[in-house]
Scaffold this active site. Structure first.
Site, PDB file in Angstrom:
ATOM      1  N   HIS A   1       0.996  -1.246   0.010  1.00  0.00           N
ATOM      2  CA  HIS A   1      -0.050   0.054  -0.048  1.00  0.00           C
ATOM      3  C   HIS A   1       0.725   1.235  -0.010  1.00  0.00           C
ATOM      4  CE1 HIS A   1       0.050  -0.296   4.623  1.00  0.00           C
ATOM      5  NE2 HIS A   1      -0.007   1.167   4.394  1.00  0.00           N
TER       6      HIS A   1
ATOM      7  N   SER B   1       3.968   2.091   8.380  1.00  0.00           N
ATOM      8  CA  SER B   1       3.678   1.239   7.374  1.00  0.00           C
ATOM      9  C   SER B   1       5.068   0.812   6.591  1.00  0.00           C
ATOM     10  CB  SER B   1       2.776   1.797   6.143  1.00  0.00           C
ATOM     11  OG  SER B   1       1.349   1.647   6.611  1.00  0.00           O
TER      12      SER B   1
ATOM     13  N   ASP C   1       0.930  -7.774   2.263  1.00  0.00           N
ATOM     14  CA  ASP C   1       1.195  -6.155   1.943  1.00  0.00           C
ATOM     15  C   ASP C   1       2.807  -5.995   1.915  1.00  0.00           C
ATOM     16  OD1 ASP C   1       0.846  -3.543   1.848  1.00  0.00           O
ATOM     17  OD2 ASP C   1      -0.591  -3.209   3.455  1.00  0.00           O
TER      18      ASP C   1
HETATM   19  N1  ARG Z   1      -4.845   0.630   7.273  1.00  0.00           N
HETATM   20  C1  ARG Z   1      -3.693   0.327   6.596  1.00  0.00           C
HETATM   21  C2  ARG Z   1      -2.821   1.640   6.815  1.00  0.00           C
HETATM   22  O1  ARG Z   1      -3.177   2.638   7.096  1.00  0.00           O
HETATM   23  C3  ARG Z   1      -3.657   0.371   5.088  1.00  0.00           C
HETATM   24  C4  ARG Z   1      -3.938  -0.880   4.640  1.00  0.00           C
HETATM   25  C5  ARG Z   1      -4.045  -0.463   2.945  1.00  0.00           C
HETATM   26  N2  ARG Z   1      -5.101  -1.391   2.775  1.00  0.00           N
HETATM   27  C6  ARG Z   1      -6.476  -1.036   2.206  1.00  0.00           C
HETATM   28  N3  ARG Z   1      -7.239  -2.098   2.247  1.00  0.00           N
HETATM   29  N4  ARG Z   1      -7.064   0.140   2.245  1.00  0.00           N
HETATM   30  O2  ARG Z   1      -1.422   1.799   6.677  1.00  0.00           O
END
Ligand code: ARG
Length: 717
Positions: free
Chosen positions: A84, A653, A219
């Site tokens: 992501h 992330s 991811d």
């Molecule tokens: N919640 C994750 C973050 O803030 C992002 C994940 C991305 N995936 C998604 N389905 N939007 O880093």
């Protein structure tokens, strides 16, 4: 967790540190914290973690793009981060014919790696404490004066640090402006895409599973940093060579057990652990519900178009994902804040402070003043959100809002031809980018929907009255959805921005009256000017008051608790968090294991689904249990994700999850739903970081991607 680009306030905290709470600055890692880490399983010295003279782990950690973390994993500048975090670069490299977002991609050789011009990575060079210099300059100042002076002194320090070299620097406030550190970085701009799984792996589970455990997402994405032939940071050039790192991480394929030590280094974006009860109240009652409501509407309208074609889907995917990510976050955050009565917890802490502050003139009024500041701004909060997240949530409106610079230049007492030219040239450049990303069908619906929501949800005394009067006269009853639809259709058919001939004729001889007549500009500037003339100064006043009070509050809390170990709130500077791999009980009678496996991926599989489909290579390999050296002995399966107690937040992330010897065991990519209130209150029982197991990453690259050469580049332990 990816960082939200608009970060609000930087705050700091020291805290009664519980359990694995804390995002520690390596630069000031005290013995107390270091000894705790050793007790939990760390086998490295402080110097091995962070040293200014010798290569250390910190040299392998980078700021990836604008809001993520990455880590160097080979002697040839290979970088791991989250899928992501690479998402928009992967989408930008894709076409309907070569759809890497959908199908995945692995370069077979360095020559096949794809330049990602929108990306850069930044290495931390050093940190200096500039508190004394900054505080001397700010002595006796408060409010707007203080803010202006802080900006000026920061600019001076940055200039002196970066003059004559190619470094970048930022002065960052800590502990709510009670301390100031200078961070110096070196930025590498030639970053290339090396490999990515298909989206059905990299974003498996989509928004349904986002911010949730159990999770089964691969991811990750792989990039490489390049430098010039003479070894310097440089812009993209075909003959650049792979970056030779000071330090790179080794990889452990041993796997995780419950209670194993886990440590995360990365760039958490923002936390607000000393938020007041007032801040919690305004968030749960007004801010978050308003943001969620507006994002919900925009997302539905975007998705409607994305369903219709692959081209639109590629065009909007990245922006959709970003909006959806924090749509779910803000919703969950408000729900968890209420569920755990964080307002009540804050009240209790504040009551202690108020008692302590009695008879101390510097602090006695802090909470009375907070109350006053919040009560004054409260009635306008929603309006500001409806402008930023609603009206300006339309890409056309947001772009047209940038034309205000032109109106300003044209209407000066003595207009400067130079300034006008500069603005015109800049608008021409940004128009090209705007047009590339613009999906007219969804945007037109967004304008219709958000203008209508503004009309119905915001009290009429705060409306741009003239605009709504014109809307009624020109298009009909303001209670009728069709009115807004007809209006939006007119904006799209009549604005100059989509019409090259009109646009060029105007830009060749720009005039203020013609600009004001453009329906896109007229629309957005009605709302922006309404805000700027009537509410902006109230907001600025509120922000300055809040900053001054927060600085005092934290100063007071420190005095009240002498000798307490403290960590500063996240502010997108490099931090370390330590904890353990650990299961948890999310609610009564429910137990969540600390790992999940391929078995669960297959359980979630829904053929053809938008979020839970899977590539056929994965299905085949999983059926054969073809997990090779990556198989987990304990579960006799392939471990996909695991969880740990680490304290992280958006910006982390892509961060490396390391074992006690500093070897890579996974990549952090998310937080769990039960702890979505974590920016404001860390929950020692429920907080978990969600990580992709490095063995799953390697399996995807090697078995599914056929890119064993990438795995061979790593140092496996
Ligand atoms: N919640 C994750 C973050 O803030 C992002 C994940 C991305 N995936 C998604 N389905 N939007 O880093």
């Amino acid at each position: 967790m990816k960082k939200r680009i608009l970060s609000l306030l930087f705050v700091l905290v020291f805290s009664f540190v519980r359990a694995d709470e804390g995002m520690w600055l390596l630069y000031m890692l005290g013995d107390h914290v270091y000894n705790e880490m050793v007790k939990k399983g760390l086998k490295l010295t402080k110097e091995q973690l962070y040293s200014l003279n010798k290569p250390s782990i910190k040299d392998a950690i980078v700021i990836f793009g604008g809001g993520c973390t990455g880590e160097i994993v080979s002697r040839e500048g290979l970088v791991f981060t989250n899928h992501h975090c690479g998402y928009s670069a992967i989408a930008a490299a894709s076409t309907v014919e070569n759809n890497y977002l959908r199908d995945g991609f692995y370069a077979k050789s360095k020559a096949e790696e794809i330049p990602a011009p929108s990306l850069s990575v930044q290495f931390l060079v050093r940190i200096d404490d500039v508190t004394k210099e900054v505080e001397d300059a700010l002595k006796g100042l408060s409010g707007a004066e203080r803010a202006t002076k802080l900006q000026a002194i920061s600019n001076d320090i940055v200039k002196r640090t970066t003059d004559g070299n190619n470094l970048e620097a930022r002065v960052v406030p800590f502990f709510r402006n009670n301390q100031y550190l200078l961070f110096v970085y070196e930025r590498y701009r030639d970053v290339r895409l090396v490999g990515t799984p298909p989206e059905s792996i990299g974003k498996f589970g989509g928004d349904t599973d986002n911010w949730e455990w159990p999770r089964h997402t691969g991811d990750f994405a792989v990039f490489r940093v390049y430098m010039s032939k003479d070894g310097k940071a440089a812009a993209y050039a075909p003959d650049n060579v792979p970056y030779i790192p000071k330090y790179y991480l080794n990889v452990s394929t041993k796997g995780v057990k419950e209670n194993d030590y886990a440590m995360i280094l990365g760039y958490p974006g923002s936390t607000n652990r000393y938020e007041t009860s007032w801040g919690v109240k305004i968030k749960t009652e007004i801010e978050n519900p308003a943001i969620v409501n507006l994002r919900d509407a925009r997302l539905k309208l975007m998705f409607e178009e994305m369903k219709k074609s692959d081209a639109v889907r590629l065009q909007l995917a990245s922006s959709y994902a970003a909006i959806a990510n924090y749509w779910k976050f803000f919703d969950g955050e408000a729900k968890q804040l209420m569920k755990y009565d964080v307002f009540g917890q804050k009240k209790a802490e504040e009551e202690k402070f108020i008692q302590w502050a009695k008879g101390k003139p510097e602090y006695a009024q802090v909470f009375a003043e907070y109350e006053k500041a919040y009560k004054e701004w409260w009635p306008y909060t929603k309006q500001r959100i409806y402008l930023n997240e609603g009206i300006l949530g339309s890409p056309l409106a947001a772009y047209a809002a940038s034309w205000q610079a032109l109106e300003t230049a044209l209407t000066r007492d003595n207009p400067s031809a130079d300034e006008i030219n500069r603005v015109v040239e800049s608008l021409k450049r940004t128009r090209t980018i705007f047009l590339q990303n613009e999906n007219k069908a969804s945007d037109q619906n967004i304008i219709a929907a958000t203008s209508r929501m503004f009309y119905t949800d915001i009290e009429s005394a705060q409306h741009p009255a003239e605009f709504f009067t014109r809307l009624r006269t020109g298009y009909g009853d303001l209670g009728d959805e069709q009115t807004y639809k007809k209006f939006a259709a007119d904006v799209f058919s009549k604005t100059m921005v989509f019409d090259d001939a009109k646009w060029e004729a105007f830009m060749a001889k720009p005039e203020a009256a013609a600009l004001r007549d453009d329906p896109a500009y007229a629309y957005v500037s009605a709302f922006v000017k309404n805000y700027n003339t009537r509410f902006a100064s109230k907001f600025t006043e509120f922000t300055h008051r809040n900053n001054d009070l927060s600085r005092l509050y934290l100063k007071g809390v420190r005095e009240m608790n002498p000798g307490k170990t403290m960590y500063p709130d996240a502010n997108f500077t490099m931090r370390l968090s330590y904890g353990n791999v650990k299961s948890y009980r999310p609610r009564d009678a429910v137990f969540y294991d600390y790992v999940c496996t391929m078995k669960g991926v297959l359980e979630k599989y829904k053929p053809g689904d938008y979020e839970f489909d899977l590539p056929k290579e994965l299905l085949e390999a999983a059926k054969k249990k073809d997990f090779g050296p990556y198989k987990d002995a304990r579960t006799n399966d392939l471990v996909v994700n695991f969880i740990s107690t680490n304290d992280i937040t958006g910006g982390n992330s892509g961060s490396p999850v390391l074992n006690g010897s500093g070897e890579l065991i996974g990549l952090a990519f998310d937080g769990n739903y039960e702890a979505l209130s974590h920016k404001i209150a860390f929950d020692k029982d429920l907080n978990r970081t969600i990580c992709v197991d490095i063995r799953y990453v390697l399996w995807c690259i090697d078995k599914l991607g056929g890119a064993k050469h990438i795995v061979d580049e790593l140092t496996l332990k």
